[in-house]
Design a protein around this motif. Structure first.
Motif, short mmCIF file in Angstrom:
data_model
loop_
_atom_site.label_atom_id
_atom_site.label_comp_id
_atom_site.label_asym_id
_atom_site.label_seq_id
_atom_site.Cartn_x
_atom_site.Cartn_y
_atom_site.Cartn_z
N ALA A 91 33.35 38.97 17.51
CA ALA A 91 32.50 38.77 16.33
C ALA A 91 33.02 39.59 15.15
CB ALA A 91 31.06 39.17 16.65
N GLN A 92 33.48 40.80 15.41
CA GLN A 92 34.04 41.63 14.33
C GLN A 92 35.36 41.07 13.84
OE1 GLN A 92 33.85 45.18 16.79
NE2 GLN A 92 32.37 46.13 15.39
N LYS A 93 36.19 40.56 14.74
CA LYS A 93 37.45 39.94 14.34
C LYS A 93 37.19 38.71 13.46
CE LYS A 93 39.92 41.37 18.54
NZ LYS A 93 40.59 40.89 19.77
N GLN A 94 36.16 37.96 13.82
CA GLN A 94 35.82 36.78 13.03
C GLN A 94 35.45 37.18 11.60
OE1 GLN A 94 36.16 33.67 13.82
NE2 GLN A 94 35.20 32.77 12.01
N ALA A 95 34.74 38.31 11.46
CA ALA A 95 34.39 38.79 10.12
C ALA A 95 35.65 39.15 9.33
CB ALA A 95 33.47 40.01 10.24
N VAL A 96 36.63 39.78 9.98
CA VAL A 96 37.89 40.11 9.32
C VAL A 96 38.54 38.84 8.77
CG1 VAL A 96 40.21 41.04 9.61
CG2 VAL A 96 38.28 42.14 10.76
N ARG A 97 38.52 37.78 9.55
CA ARG A 97 39.14 36.52 9.12
C ARG A 97 38.41 35.90 7.94
NH1 ARG A 97 40.30 36.20 14.85
NH2 ARG A 97 38.24 35.36 15.37
N ARG A 98 37.11 36.18 7.83
CA ARG A 98 36.30 35.52 6.80
C ARG A 98 36.13 36.35 5.53
NH1 ARG A 98 33.07 31.50 8.98
NH2 ARG A 98 32.53 31.04 6.81
N ILE A 99 36.64 37.57 5.52
CA ILE A 99 36.54 38.37 4.29
C ILE A 99 37.34 37.68 3.18
CG2 ILE A 99 37.13 40.58 3.20
CD1 ILE A 99 34.91 40.94 5.15
N PRO A 100 36.75 37.45 2.01
CA PRO A 100 37.52 36.86 0.91
C PRO A 100 38.73 37.72 0.59
CG PRO A 100 35.17 36.86 0.41
CD PRO A 100 35.33 37.67 1.65
N ASP A 136 50.35 50.53 10.28
CA ASP A 136 49.82 50.16 11.59
C ASP A 136 48.44 49.51 11.45
OD1 ASP A 136 52.13 51.35 12.42
OD2 ASP A 136 51.17 52.97 13.55
N VAL A 137 47.64 50.01 10.50
CA VAL A 137 46.34 49.38 10.23
C VAL A 137 46.55 47.97 9.68
CG1 VAL A 137 44.18 49.54 8.92
CG2 VAL A 137 45.27 51.62 9.77
N ALA A 138 47.48 47.85 8.74
CA ALA A 138 47.77 46.53 8.17
C ALA A 138 48.21 45.55 9.24
CB ALA A 138 48.85 46.66 7.09
N ASN A 139 48.93 46.04 10.24
CA ASN A 139 49.42 45.18 11.31
C ASN A 139 48.26 44.62 12.14
OD1 ASN A 139 51.83 44.20 12.86
ND2 ASN A 139 50.78 45.32 14.48
N ILE A 140 47.25 45.45 12.39
CA ILE A 140 46.07 44.99 13.13
C ILE A 140 45.35 43.89 12.34
CG2 ILE A 140 43.85 45.67 14.10
CD1 ILE A 140 44.99 48.56 14.22
N ILE A 141 45.12 44.15 11.07
CA ILE A 141 44.39 43.19 10.23
C ILE A 141 45.20 41.90 10.07
CG2 ILE A 141 43.35 42.81 7.97
CD1 ILE A 141 41.94 44.86 9.86
N ALA A 142 46.51 42.03 9.94
CA ALA A 142 47.36 40.84 9.83
C ALA A 142 47.25 39.98 11.07
CB ALA A 142 48.82 41.26 9.59
N SER A 143 47.17 40.60 12.24
CA SER A 143 47.08 39.83 13.47
C SER A 143 45.79 39.04 13.54
CB SER A 143 47.21 40.76 14.69
OG SER A 143 46.06 41.57 14.87
N TYR A 144 44.69 39.61 13.03
CA TYR A 144 43.40 38.91 13.05
C TYR A 144 43.34 37.78 12.03
CZ TYR A 144 41.75 43.00 15.71
OH TYR A 144 41.59 43.99 16.64
#
Length: 306
Positions: free
Chosen positions: A236-245, A273-281
């Motif tokens: 559910a949290q990953k889905q929010a990351v994907r939907r952030i404008p 490393d943080v950017a890499n996590i967000i990029a993967s989501y």
């Protein structure tokens, strides 16, 4: 997953990234260093952890040896230094282009609030190098008998808010509460006390999609900043990351916290490393996430990169 389990596995999860500096989303190599902006880090607390004076230069923390190197190396060209402990409020401000200061009062320090502190915060916020009010907020991991005071102090501090200075919010709920509850409670506190046009940053954001929708509806100039904690996210949290404008996404290290496995502490150097996590989501590239964050952050905080 416990913090101990996270520290045990996080260094193994992306081991391949340490060799060749690749994007987790695509597996393609990143051939040049990326410019990055850390939208939230604690210089004073980080320096104390390193055994150095809390007023040392920014370069000290950027160059610090903490035992390991980042898996995705970046050039940190700017950031926001967070000062939310009255005992280390800044007496001087960084001269480096691209770096600004935020001043506030951490909810764990609300017992320190008094009229003199209020006046001092008001004075600091007038400095041209202070680009934000924060961090401030609510923390339900503190004893319940402090919760009422936290809300009272936050309401008073919000009197100092200004459309030209974003408010950086710390919202941390207790582990025994439903995820996202405190974000919505804080939103209800904000509505009567903050202008709808106010810029707001939900720092170290962990909310689900309904939280994003609620905050954006009430405060259209709301931003969502992700730290290394995102590695532990639920679906559910990953889905929010994907939907952030795209124009509302930020990343941060919250250094010295969320230390990588094998490191003594976190520093802004681990922002890649943080950017890499967000990029993967987001099914994106590390470089794209860093560039997006750099653009959003410099516009939000009114900073220019040298």
């Amino acid at each position: 997953m416990s913090v101990r389990e996270y520290l045990a596995v996080s260094g193994k999860a992306n081991l391949s990234l340490a060799r060749g500096n690749t994007s987790q989303a695509s597996g393609r190599p990143v051939t040049t260093r990326i410019s990055a902006f850390d939208s939230h880090f604690h210089l004073d607390r980080s320096l104390v952890k390193l055994g150095m004076p809390y007023y040392s230069d920014i370069r000290t923390i950027l160059d610090a040896d903490v035992g390991i190197r980042p898996q995705v190396e970046v050039d940190v060209v700017g950031g926001v230094l967070i000062y939310c402990d009255p005992e280390t409020y800044p007496t001087s401000f960084p001269a480096q282009a691209g770096f600004g200061v935020a001043v506030g009062l951490h909810p764990r320090k609300t017992a320190r609030f008094n009229p003199e502190l209020y006046r001092h915060l008001k004075h600091l916020l007038r400095n041209e190098r202070v680009v934000a009010l924060g961090e401030v907020g609510l923390d339900r991991t503190e004893p319940s008998d402090t919760w009422g005071l936290q809300e009272e102090v936050l309401t008073r501090i919000l009197e100092l808010s200004s459309p030209c200075q974003p408010i950086i919010l710390h919202i941390r709920d207790g582990e025994d509460r439903q995820s996202g509850v405190l974000y919505l409670e804080c939103l209800e506190l904000f509505k009567p006390n903050v202008a709808r046009t106010q810029k707001v940053v939900l720092h170290c954001f962990t909310g689900a999609q309904e939280v994003v929708v609620s905050w954006c509806k009430a405060f259209p100039n709301c931003f969502f900043s992700y730290s290394g904690q995102a590695r532990l996210f639920t679906e559910a949290q990953k889905q929010a990351v994907r939907r952030i404008p795209a124009n509302r996404l930020l990343i941060e290290t919250d250094s010295p916290y969320f230390r990588p496995a094998g490191a003594r502490m976190c520093t802004p150097s681990f922002l890649g490393d943080v950017a890499n996590i967000i990029a993967s989501y987001r099914d994106s590239e590390v470089r794209d996430v860093c560039q997006l964050n750099l653009r959003n952050s410099t516009q939000l905080f009114g900073l220019e990169i040298a």
